[in-house]
Design a protein around this motif. Structure first.
Motif, PDB file in Angstrom:
ATOM      1  N   SER A 280       0.950  -1.284   0.055  1.00 36.73           N
ATOM      2  CA  SER A 280       0.098   0.164   0.011  1.00 36.73           C
ATOM      3  C   SER A 280       0.987   1.146   0.064  1.00 36.73           C
ATOM      4  O   SER A 280       2.152   1.080   0.259  1.00 36.73           O
ATOM      5  CB  SER A 280      -0.798  -0.172   1.265  1.00 36.73           C
ATOM      6  N   SER A 281       0.222   2.315  -0.268  1.00 40.19           N
ATOM      7  CA  SER A 281       0.957   3.673  -0.269  1.00 40.19           C
ATOM      8  C   SER A 281       1.424   3.614   1.209  1.00 40.19           C
ATOM      9  O   SER A 281       0.769   3.110   2.142  1.00 40.19           O
ATOM     10  CB  SER A 281       0.086   4.798  -0.636  1.00 40.19           C
ATOM     11  N   ASN A 282       2.478   4.549   1.722  1.00 39.29           N
ATOM     12  CA  ASN A 282       2.943   4.645   3.036  1.00 39.29           C
ATOM     13  C   ASN A 282       3.634   5.954   3.129  1.00 39.29           C
ATOM     14  O   ASN A 282       3.866   6.815   2.362  1.00 39.29           O
ATOM     15  CB  ASN A 282       3.977   3.300   3.307  1.00 39.29           C
ATOM     16  N   ALA A 283       4.227   6.117   4.593  1.00 38.20           N
ATOM     17  CA  ALA A 283       4.583   7.352   4.812  1.00 38.20           C
ATOM     18  C   ALA A 283       5.579   7.306   6.108  1.00 38.20           C
ATOM     19  O   ALA A 283       5.435   6.101   6.720  1.00 38.20           O
ATOM     20  CB  ALA A 283       3.306   8.371   5.576  1.00 38.20           C
ATOM     21  N   GLN A 284       6.746   7.947   6.091  1.00 43.25           N
ATOM     22  CA  GLN A 284       7.574   7.944   7.355  1.00 43.25           C
ATOM     23  C   GLN A 284       8.476   9.122   7.301  1.00 43.25           C
ATOM     24  O   GLN A 284       8.109  10.118   6.427  1.00 43.25           O
ATOM     25  CB  GLN A 284       8.459   6.720   6.981  1.00 43.25           C
ATOM     26  N   VAL A 285       8.791   9.306   8.529  1.00 44.35           N
ATOM     27  CA  VAL A 285       9.865  10.408   8.769  1.00 44.35           C
ATOM     28  C   VAL A 285      11.113  10.189   8.612  1.00 44.35           C
ATOM     29  O   VAL A 285      11.579   9.144   9.049  1.00 44.35           O
ATOM     30  CB  VAL A 285       9.359  11.258  10.241  1.00 44.35           C
ATOM     31  N   TYR A 286      12.174  11.330   8.177  1.00 47.09           N
ATOM     32  CA  TYR A 286      13.418  10.746   7.985  1.00 47.09           C
ATOM     33  C   TYR A 286      14.340  12.149   8.688  1.00 47.09           C
ATOM     34  O   TYR A 286      13.723  13.158   8.706  1.00 47.09           O
ATOM     35  CB  TYR A 286      13.462  10.536   6.603  1.00 47.09           C
ATOM     36  N   GLN A 287      15.440  11.742   8.820  1.00 46.42           N
ATOM     37  CA  GLN A 287      16.554  12.666   9.085  1.00 46.42           C
ATOM     38  C   GLN A 287      17.780  12.861   8.422  1.00 46.42           C
ATOM     39  O   GLN A 287      17.769  11.785   7.686  1.00 46.42           O
ATOM     40  CB  GLN A 287      16.538  12.505  10.713  1.00 46.42           C
ATOM     41  N   THR A 288      18.767  13.518   8.829  1.00 40.12           N
ATOM     42  CA  THR A 288      19.999  13.351   7.906  1.00 40.12           C
ATOM     43  C   THR A 288      20.427  12.227   7.922  1.00 40.12           C
ATOM     44  O   THR A 288      20.619  11.293   9.008  1.00 40.12           O
ATOM     45  CB  THR A 288      20.933  14.413   8.613  1.00 40.12           C
ATOM     46  N   ALA A 289      21.052  11.747   6.750  1.00 43.15           N
ATOM     47  CA  ALA A 289      21.650  10.444   6.669  1.00 43.15           C
ATOM     48  C   ALA A 289      20.882   9.195   6.703  1.00 43.15           C
ATOM     49  O   ALA A 289      21.273   8.006   6.550  1.00 43.15           O
ATOM     50  CB  ALA A 289      22.873  10.246   7.499  1.00 43.15           C
ATOM     51  N   GLN A 290      19.597   9.565   6.749  1.00 38.19           N
ATOM     52  CA  GLN A 290      18.609   8.348   6.943  1.00 38.19           C
ATOM     53  C   GLN A 290      17.954   8.021   5.282  1.00 38.19           C
ATOM     54  O   GLN A 290      17.248   8.981   4.846  1.00 38.19           O
ATOM     55  CB  GLN A 290      17.577   8.463   7.686  1.00 38.19           C
ATOM     56  N   ASN A 291      18.040   7.095   4.598  1.00 36.87           N
ATOM     57  CA  ASN A 291      17.977   6.845   3.569  1.00 36.87           C
ATOM     58  C   ASN A 291      16.434   6.249   3.099  1.00 36.87           C
ATOM     59  O   ASN A 291      16.123   5.183   3.691  1.00 36.87           O
ATOM     60  CB  ASN A 291      18.991   5.850   2.749  1.00 36.87           C
ATOM     61  N   PRO A 292      15.726   6.713   2.314  1.00 32.23           N
ATOM     62  CA  PRO A 292      14.475   6.027   2.114  1.00 32.23           C
ATOM     63  C   PRO A 292      14.219   5.086   1.291  1.00 32.23           C
ATOM     64  O   PRO A 292      13.048   4.438   1.199  1.00 32.23           O
ATOM     65  CB  PRO A 292      13.457   7.479   1.631  1.00 32.23           C
ATOM     66  N   CYS A 293      15.068   4.604   0.593  1.00 30.62           N
ATOM     67  CA  CYS A 293      15.115   3.751  -0.372  1.00 30.62           C
ATOM     68  C   CYS A 293      15.063   2.390   0.098  1.00 30.62           C
ATOM     69  O   CYS A 293      15.897   1.877   1.096  1.00 30.62           O
ATOM     70  CB  CYS A 293      16.493   3.719  -1.189  1.00 30.62           C
TER      71      CYS A 293
ATOM     72  N   VAL B 241       5.183   3.495   7.349  1.00 25.94           N
ATOM     73  CA  VAL B 241       3.839   3.241   8.022  1.00 25.94           C
ATOM     74  C   VAL B 241       2.861   3.401   6.699  1.00 25.94           C
ATOM     75  O   VAL B 241       2.580   4.236   6.041  1.00 25.94           O
ATOM     76  CB  VAL B 241       3.322   4.331   8.872  1.00 25.94           C
ATOM     77  N   SER B 242       2.106   2.216   6.646  1.00 22.91           N
ATOM     78  CA  SER B 242       0.844   2.190   5.765  1.00 22.91           C
ATOM     79  C   SER B 242      -0.054   3.443   5.836  1.00 22.91           C
ATOM     80  O   SER B 242      -0.516   3.900   7.082  1.00 22.91           O
ATOM     81  CB  SER B 242       0.317   0.945   5.923  1.00 22.91           C
ATOM     82  N   THR B 243      -0.593   3.993   4.702  1.00 21.64           N
ATOM     83  CA  THR B 243      -1.544   5.009   5.085  1.00 21.64           C
ATOM     84  C   THR B 243      -2.771   4.612   5.064  1.00 21.64           C
ATOM     85  O   THR B 243      -4.016   5.310   5.079  1.00 21.64           O
ATOM     86  CB  THR B 243      -1.411   6.017   3.669  1.00 21.64           C
ATOM     87  N   SER B 244      -3.087   3.231   5.093  1.00 22.38           N
ATOM     88  CA  SER B 244      -4.470   2.748   5.276  1.00 22.38           C
ATOM     89  C   SER B 244      -5.249   3.149   6.497  1.00 22.38           C
ATOM     90  O   SER B 244      -4.543   3.489   7.478  1.00 22.38           O
ATOM     91  CB  SER B 244      -4.203   1.198   5.425  1.00 22.38           C
ATOM     92  N   PRO B 245      -6.504   3.620   6.106  1.00 26.41           N
ATOM     93  CA  PRO B 245      -7.425   3.139   5.246  1.00 26.41           C
ATOM     94  C   PRO B 245      -7.408   4.078   4.059  1.00 26.41           C
ATOM     95  O   PRO B 245      -8.172   4.022   3.199  1.00 26.41           O
ATOM     96  CB  PRO B 245      -8.786   3.229   6.003  1.00 26.41           C
ATOM     97  N   VAL B 246      -6.448   5.090   3.989  1.00 31.67           N
ATOM     98  CA  VAL B 246      -6.466   5.971   2.849  1.00 31.67           C
ATOM     99  C   VAL B 246      -5.457   5.408   1.537  1.00 31.67           C
ATOM    100  O   VAL B 246      -4.144   5.521   1.896  1.00 31.67           O
ATOM    101  CB  VAL B 246      -5.863   7.446   3.243  1.00 31.67           C
ATOM    102  N   ALA B 247      -5.929   4.946   0.529  1.00 38.22           N
ATOM    103  CA  ALA B 247      -5.451   4.464  -0.590  1.00 38.22           C
ATOM    104  C   ALA B 247      -4.892   5.507  -1.744  1.00 38.22           C
ATOM    105  O   ALA B 247      -5.735   6.151  -1.892  1.00 38.22           O
ATOM    106  CB  ALA B 247      -5.888   3.189  -1.267  1.00 38.22           C
ATOM    107  N   MET B 248      -3.540   5.653  -1.713  1.00 42.34           N
ATOM    108  CA  MET B 248      -3.245   6.578  -2.993  1.00 42.34           C
ATOM    109  C   MET B 248      -3.002   5.867  -4.239  1.00 42.34           C
ATOM    110  O   MET B 248      -3.032   6.349  -5.263  1.00 42.34           O
ATOM    111  CB  MET B 248      -2.006   7.338  -2.553  1.00 42.34           C
ATOM    112  N   ASN B 249      -2.891   4.462  -3.907  1.00 40.56           N
ATOM    113  CA  ASN B 249      -2.514   3.854  -5.596  1.00 40.56           C
ATOM    114  C   ASN B 249      -3.907   3.203  -5.941  1.00 40.56           C
ATOM    115  O   ASN B 249      -4.638   2.875  -5.143  1.00 40.56           O
ATOM    116  CB  ASN B 249      -1.603   2.818  -5.300  1.00 40.56           C
ATOM    117  N   SER B 250      -3.908   2.832  -7.268  1.00 38.62           N
ATOM    118  CA  SER B 250      -5.027   2.203  -7.783  1.00 38.62           C
ATOM    119  C   SER B 250      -4.629   1.201  -8.916  1.00 38.62           C
ATOM    120  O   SER B 250      -4.192   1.821 -10.076  1.00 38.62           O
ATOM    121  CB  SER B 250      -6.158   3.115  -8.268  1.00 38.62           C
ATOM    122  N   PRO B 251      -4.743   0.008  -8.821  1.00 37.14           N
ATOM    123  CA  PRO B 251      -5.267  -0.834  -7.441  1.00 37.14           C
ATOM    124  C   PRO B 251      -4.130  -0.359  -6.227  1.00 37.14           C
ATOM    125  O   PRO B 251      -3.070   0.089  -6.295  1.00 37.14           O
ATOM    126  CB  PRO B 251      -4.973  -2.271  -7.726  1.00 37.14           C
TER     127      PRO B 251
END
Length: 907
Positions: free
Chosen positions: A709-722, A738-748
């Protein structure tokens, strides 16, 4: 030179969060661990993985030929055509899977593989035929699931026949053949899971040792596995249809995955390299025993490969997990074969397998079981002296089952410094792994010290409630083996509560399994005066420093709000009520937004900002407010239409990216770097003083699962989101999103790099310690709070500390990795500050002595530990040369490397 590390924790308690300053002191020391202080292990109730599988073995069909030719005379308990000693050994090993190659699936499915001169049930015959049915019967006898490695030339028709043979209940010929062979019920009713691995070797006789092209292999796998799924009654829960990544590069496997759609998993080889060939024997084992932690810990080479494959783009609707087809010792040129067969080598391999299990690998095979490693070289052929790797497999499998539990090691927790693959790392002498199943808890502990017995205590709610069964292998020499006799055998004893009250002492280079009934339990004596230095076995590079300062924020009292900008009506070329001015020129310092890089690729499309126009490929862009804003406490909101890739809220004070990319002109990296990070592919200029909250429709939520699912997260210096790491050489460690559920940004919703085209609203509230995201789908009629709202709070976030100031440049950043048919549109953006935290009710700042730390001087701490009524700047210094510190501002259990909820670093 070996080094010693000891921990010191400083804590500041506040109404908002906990300040934990971990000072890790390093000093050259003599080899070994000259300390008597204990390490405490707590088996927590937190599950690493809810379902784990026992370690499997591979049967080598060529080397095992004698197993069919030399049958035992006493076959009463063994109905299979395989030799009794083999069956007995497998029952002792208790493998989760038995892997065997079927080079001619058609013949072996029909039971037409002949071995001349064989004996069946003690009777000599001129020829014996065996096939798939006989192998499956062997798996039944051993209590293992079958793992079939079938040739790359398998046709879709053969695959359908195989599935019919394994699961059919109808009147087809292959169901009838199974019934005629004595198995009336489908094999899928006998086994929990049947693994089918499609080999990747070339079919060309001239290229027998080569591998198929990734695209051609994916096409073959799609055809074969697709045919399997079309068989009437196919039950996907009973099969594991596996791509083979054995013998190929991670890039080949990722390329095959990108074109595959019918698989359940991909299998890789995960051999443990012995890299120090030619060195002194003591150094050889030092490097080898340090290898598993260096390879398998977060950021290690194997961890990166596994997360990379699990995160690789795939069109499979089933998701793709990672299995290990084989895990053995890979001996470098000039290495000693004798040492490779030693106890020390098998000890390292046993830890390696459990580290991979902790990483999330559920199905894996360790040893290759052959005719030769069932016997001592110079002993009677009837003597049961399994080789050392088989011994550790049996010992591990006796503990593995159910769920894997997290262990926390505190106290002394000794480590040593070691060069591995040209990089100096720290390896921990004690490694622990815990499991729970059916009311029983099992704990596997390795003492990797080559010289010292190490004391151990147990504590916590899962500590033993009564008697403990202890099984242990502790040879006299690390080079011991069973090559010339049954020298190595496990010893077993029962320990009472009184035996455990003062703890245990584990011999050097030993493997110990402790098992007890789950319950509230007694606790063994905890380590004395060692504080609460928690180490989760992360491998750390070594640094040198003399002092370190950490600034804590204070708690909040009353709050007032001040609007900094209000673009609730969108954007325009000139500012107006509710609309903000956007330029693409030079920095003016005025109250307007800038799209840096001359507006490439972002552009104003009033009343929106088109931050990533449709068709943009691998190009970052940003929208930056041209005055610094206060970041001690704030509320910000923005609405946007996503394009299937990344959007990040960014606060920055960067100064190290070169002309035109810092501060008010900040632009980060493209692709998975999200527009706020830069460090992949060897780039050294990681942006400093960065905080970001990233919305991601492209990277996986975690390193070991397919995109969910679509997701979110916080990051700081030198922290790679890949996820995965694509070449970061700056100390990469993955962070679960962190999943954004119940809010889906992707389709499907589960399809990577897609979008609904809806408008979304994000509101971020930062109180000075906690940061809360409220997120909903405007187009779908969502709102916050409520059932249609995604809400996530990150605690203990010290943004001023992260960005290096109470003020920073604020904006949005975005990027793509591939083309999108949808533009990323920003509809609105607002930012207001609230009263910064002040006047804490109470502050407590504590420390603990380093008992037993004879090699380092106690650091000087300023101010002295105590209680304070205001925020404190804590400085630690040491008179010992060559020390370094790792520190954290934390609201949760500290970890060695900083995490989003544990802000800090090493210096």
């Amino acid at each position: 030179m070996n080094v010693m590390r000891f921990g010191l924790i400083l804590r500041v308690f506040r109404p908002i969060f906990l300040l934990a300053l971990i000072a890790v002191l390093v000093l050259g020391a003599a080899r070994g661990f000259a300390q008597t202080a204990s390490t405490n292990i707590e088996v927590t109730s937190s599950s690493n993985h809810p379902s784990v599988g026992r370690i499997g073995v591979t049967l080598d069909g060529v080397e095992l030929e004698d197993a069919f030719q030399r049958q035992s005379k006493s076959r009463g308990f063994n109905p299979s055509v395989f030799r009794e000693e083999l069956v007995s050994a497998l029952k002792e090993l208790r493998p989760g899977t038995i892997r065997m190659e079927f080079p001619d699936l058609g013949q072996q499915l029909a039971g037409e593989h002949s071995i001349s001169g064989a004996a069946v049930n003690g009777e000599s015959v001129s020829s014996s035929r065996y096939g798939l049915g006989e192998f499956l019967q062997l798996c039944v006898e051993a209590g293992s699931d079958p793992w079939l490695r079938i040739p790359s030339g398998t046709t879709p028709e053969q695959m359908r026949e195989l599935v019919q043979y394994l699961s059919g209940t109808g009147s087809n010929a292959w169901t009838a053949a199974r019934v005629a062979g004595g198995q009336s019920d489908p094999w899928t009713q006998v086994f929990g899971k049947i693994h089918v691995e499609l080999s990747n070797e070339s079919e060309s006789a001239a290229a027998a040792s080569e591998h198929m092209q990734a695209g051609a292999y994916a096409e073959r796998a799609n055809a074969d596995f697709g045919a399997a799924r079309q068989v009437a009654g196919f039950d996907g829960s009973k099969f594991d249809l596996m791509l083979s990544g054995a013998g190929v590069s991670a890039q080949w496997a990722a390329a095959a995955l990108a074109q595959s759609r019918e698989q359940d998993s991909v299998g890789i080889t995960a051999d443990l390299p012995w890299r120090a060939a030619g060195a002194q024997q003591s150094e050889l084992f030092g490097a080898l025993l340090a290898e598993p932690e260096a390879m398998d810990s977060t950021g290690g080479i194997l961890s990166r490969e596994v997360t990379g494959l699990a995160m690789a783009t795939s069109t499979s609707a089933n998701g793709t997990s990672v299995n290990v087809t084989r895990s053995q010792l890979s001996l470098a040129a000039g290495g000693s074969e004798q040492l490779a067969q030693s106890w020390g080598a098998s000890l390292a391999l046993a830890e390696h397998v459990l580290q991979m299990m902790a990483m999330g690998v559920r199905y894996q095979n360790g040893a290759v079981l052959t005719e030769s490693n069932l016997h001592c070289a110079s002993a009677s052929q009837t003597a049961n002296c399994l080789d050392t790797q088989l011994l550790t497999t049996a010992l591990s499998n006796g503990a593995i089952g159910g769920s894997m539990l997290q262990t926390v090691q505190t106290g002394a927790n000794p480590s040593w410094s070691q060069v591995v693959s040209g990089e100096r790392v720290r390896a921990h002498a004690l490694q622990s792994f815990a499991f729970t199943e059916g009311g029983k808890i099992s704990l596997v502990v390795f003492n990797l010290s080559r010289t010292a017995e190490l004391p151990l205590t147990l504590s916590g709610a899962n500590a033993p409630a009564g008697d403990v069964q202890m099984t242990q292998i502790a040879p006299r020499e690390i080079t011991a083996s069973n090559e010339s006799g049954a020298e190595l055998q496990p010893s077993t004893q029962t320990l009472s509560g009184s035996d455990l009250s003062s703890g245990l002492s584990l011999p050097p280079y030993s493997m110990t399994v402790l098992s007890w009934e789950a319950g509230s339990g007694i606790q063994t004596t905890a380590p004395v005066a060692l504080g609460a230095a928690i180490d989760q076995s992360a491998t750390a590079k070594e640094f040198t420093a003399n002092t370190l300062t950490a600034q804590a924020a204070a708690s909040a009292s009353t709050t007032t709000s001040q609007t900094i900008f209000d673009c609730s009506s969108g954007f325009a070329t000139t500012a107006s009520s509710g609309a903000c001015q956007v330029t693409t020129g030079s920095v003016t310092g005025a109250q307007n937004f800038l799209i840096p890089n001359g507006g490439n690729p972002g552009r104003l499309a009033a009343p929106q900002v088109n931050l990533q126009p449709a068709g943009t490929v691998h190009f970052p862009s940003s929208l930056i407010w041209q005055q610094q804003v206060n970041v001690q406490a704030f509320t910000t909101s923005f609405t946007f239409i996503p394009n299937g890739w990344n959007l990040a809220f960014i606060l920055n004070n960067t100064t190290n990216l070169g002309s035109g990319f810092n501060g008010p002109k900040f632009i980060g990296g493209a692709g998975c770097e999200g527009g706020f990070y830069q460090g992949e592919n060897g780039v050294a200029a990681v942006p400093l003083n960065i905080f970001a909250l990233n919305f991601d429709q492209y990277n996986n939520q975690s390193g070991l699962t397919a995109f969910g699912s679509s997701n979110a997260q916080v990051y700081q210096t030198a922290q790679n989101p890949c996820l995965p790491n694509l070449g970061d050489n700056t100390g990469y460690y993955p962070t679960t999103k962190v999943s954004t559920s119940p809010v889906a940004m992707n389709s499907p919703a589960s399809q990577v790099a897609t979008t609904t085209g809806h408008t979304y609203s994000a509101t971020i509230v930062y109180t000075g310690g906690n940061l809360t995201l409220s997120f909903y789908d405007v187009t779908a009629g969502g709102s916050c709070p409520g059932a249609t709202c995604m809400t996530q709070t990150w605690k203990g976030i010290n943004i001023p500390s992260i960005v290096g100031s109470n003020t920073a440049w604020v904006g949005l950043g975005a990027t793509t990795n591939g083309s999108s048919s949808q533009s990323l549109l920003i509809n609105s953006f607002t930012y207001s500050t609230t009263t910064p935290p002040s006047s804490p009710v109470a502050s407590t700042y504590t420390s603990a002595a380093n008992a037993g730390a004879a090699y380092v001087a106690t650091p000087t701490l300023s101010p002295a530990p105590g209680s304070y009524s205001s925020a404190q700047t804590v400085t630690a210094s040491s008179t010992t040369p060559g020390t370094y510190y790792c520190y954290e501002l934390s609201a949760t259990t500290p970890t060695l490397m900083p995490q989003p909820n544990n802000i800090g670093g090493c210096a």
